[in-house]
Design an enzyme around this catalytic site. Structure first.
Site, PDB file in Angstrom:
ATOM      1  N   ASP A   1      -5.685  -2.559  -2.351  1.00  0.00           N
ATOM      2  CA  ASP A   1      -6.100  -2.938  -1.104  1.00  0.00           C
ATOM      3  C   ASP A   1      -6.602  -1.757  -0.209  1.00  0.00           C
ATOM      4  OD1 ASP A   1      -5.900  -5.700  -1.683  1.00  0.00           O
ATOM      5  OD2 ASP A   1      -3.800  -5.564  -1.263  1.00  0.00           O
ATOM      6  N   ASP A   2      -6.397  -0.444  -0.778  1.00  0.00           N
ATOM      7  CA  ASP A   2      -6.599   0.823   0.066  1.00  0.00           C
ATOM      8  C   ASP A   2      -8.150   0.900   0.502  1.00  0.00           C
ATOM      9  OD1 ASP A   2      -5.952   3.480   0.946  1.00  0.00           O
ATOM     10  OD2 ASP A   2      -7.835   3.927  -0.297  1.00  0.00           O
ATOM     11  N   VAL A   3      -8.565   0.909   1.812  1.00  0.00           N
ATOM     12  CA  VAL A   3      -9.863   1.166   2.363  1.00  0.00           C
ATOM     13  C   VAL A   3     -10.563   2.220   1.672  1.00  0.00           C
ATOM     14  CG1 VAL A   3     -11.205   1.367   4.365  1.00  0.00           C
ATOM     15  CG2 VAL A   3      -9.070   0.048   4.450  1.00  0.00           C
TER      16      VAL A   3
ATOM     17  N   TRP B   1       0.963  -1.203  -0.078  1.00  0.00           N
ATOM     18  CA  TRP B   1      -0.017  -0.098   0.170  1.00  0.00           C
ATOM     19  C   TRP B   1       0.853   1.280  -0.053  1.00  0.00           C
ATOM     20  CZ3 TRP B   1      -0.365   4.245   3.229  1.00  0.00           C
ATOM     21  CH2 TRP B   1      -1.460   5.106   2.869  1.00  0.00           C
TER      22      TRP B   1
ATOM     23  N   TRP C   1     -11.110   8.212  -4.483  1.00  0.00           N
ATOM     24  CA  TRP C   1     -10.930   9.062  -3.170  1.00  0.00           C
ATOM     25  C   TRP C   1     -11.490  10.232  -3.098  1.00  0.00           C
ATOM     26  CZ3 TRP C   1      -4.567   8.297  -2.930  1.00  0.00           C
ATOM     27  CH2 TRP C   1      -4.428   6.792  -2.470  1.00  0.00           C
TER      28      TRP C   1
END
Length: 305
Positions: free
Chosen positions: A259-261, A240, A301
């Protein structure tokens, strides 16, 4: 440097940078103002004031955009305006040399990106040109929410960074790796981060101080996967953080923190899913984004923060 004009007959000295058509000051300032704990610049009346530090040189500038779609950079204090390094930094910070036309053509036809592109057209992938700052920001942000990450950065900068004063205001400069390399985790104990994060940041600083790690060396590697592997070898840098730095500092267009939340939650929000998408689903959804994964991630984002 091309696309740059200086006028130094009056004080303060200023430089004019023509902007690409795909630039909207409003949405870029919206990103820059997203957290009240941001300590590396001030935004007031559509004007950015910050210190740009390049090596030992520190320059205080004010940046705004006129109605001719030109960025006006006023040099307030520090290094005289004849340097082009500051302008190079600003162009890199706002990713001004990247033609976004192909990205928008792809995104407008993409069911996942269509909404964020409509909402944030003209947003550039605002970067972190300094490698040490980018790596520290990546480490600080690991496994915590954005507000807490900004709070940690503010504590770190104000404890170990230098500052310049202008009209009774203080403008902070990110701590240098040379200073942090000499510290121990005990020196960082007042900052509310884990001991492990303190160790990681000091270790990164020591690698840079020894010359083993630098932005130049990483760029010379060239291949995306090889650079990623070199970053992941560093203690405290996982996939990440590596991809975050590859996106925002080294400017690899295919960097993809899958895999970033935040990315996962943004996809869930846009597609109104009642569950989180799986990694395989994200990989399938991202097939059209090839070589634009970093911009796709950045725009998604912005849906959340």
């Amino acid at each position: 440097m091309t696309n740059l004009r200086k006028t130094c007959e009056e004080e303060p000295c200023k430089v004019i940078i023509p902007l690409p058509e795909e630039f909207d000051l409003r949405v870029n300032l919206g990103y820059l103002e997203r957290n009240k704990n941001e300590c590396m610049y001030e935004v007031e009346n559509n004007t950015i004031t910050r210190v740009i530090a390049i090596g030992e040189i520190q320059t205080l500038v004010q940046i705004n955009v006129n109605d001719k779609n030109q960025m006006i950079v006023h040099f307030l204090a520090g290094k005289p305006c004849e340097t082009t390094d500051v302008i190079r930094y600003i162009r890199e910070w706002f990713d001004l040399d990247n033609d976004l036309t192909p990205f928008y053509q792809m995104a407008n036809a993409d069911p996942l990106l269509k909404l964020p592109v409509e909402n944030f057209w003209g947003l550039r992938l605002i970067g972190i040109p300094d490698l040490f700052e980018a790596l520290c920001w990546g480490v600080l942000g690991q496994q915590i929410n954005l507000n807490f990450a900004y709070s940690l950065k503010k504590q770190f900068v104000e404890k170990f960074g230098e500052s310049m004063e202008w009209e009774e205001k203080k403008y902070w400069i990110f701590p240098t790796y040379k200073r942090i390399a000499k510290l121990t985790p005990i020196d960082l104990a007042d900052i509310k981060m884990t001991v492990k994060k303190s160790e990681y940041i000091i270790g990164i600083a020591q690698l840079m101080a020894s010359g083993e790690l630098s932005k130049k060396k990483l760029r010379e590697i060239g291949d995306f996967k090889d650079v990623e592997k070199n970053l992941i070898k560093i203690r405290g840098i996982g996939p990440w953080t590596a991809n975050y730095v590859l996106m925002r500092c080294l400017r690899f267009p295919n960097a993809f923190p899958i895999d970033d939340v935040g990315l996962i939650n943004a996809i869930k929000t846009v597609l109104t899913m009642d569950r989180k998408p799986s990694k395989d689903e994200i990989l399938k959804l991202s097939i059209p984004w090839r070589n634009w994964e970093s911009y796709a991630t950045f725009y998604l984002w912005r849906i959340l923060y």
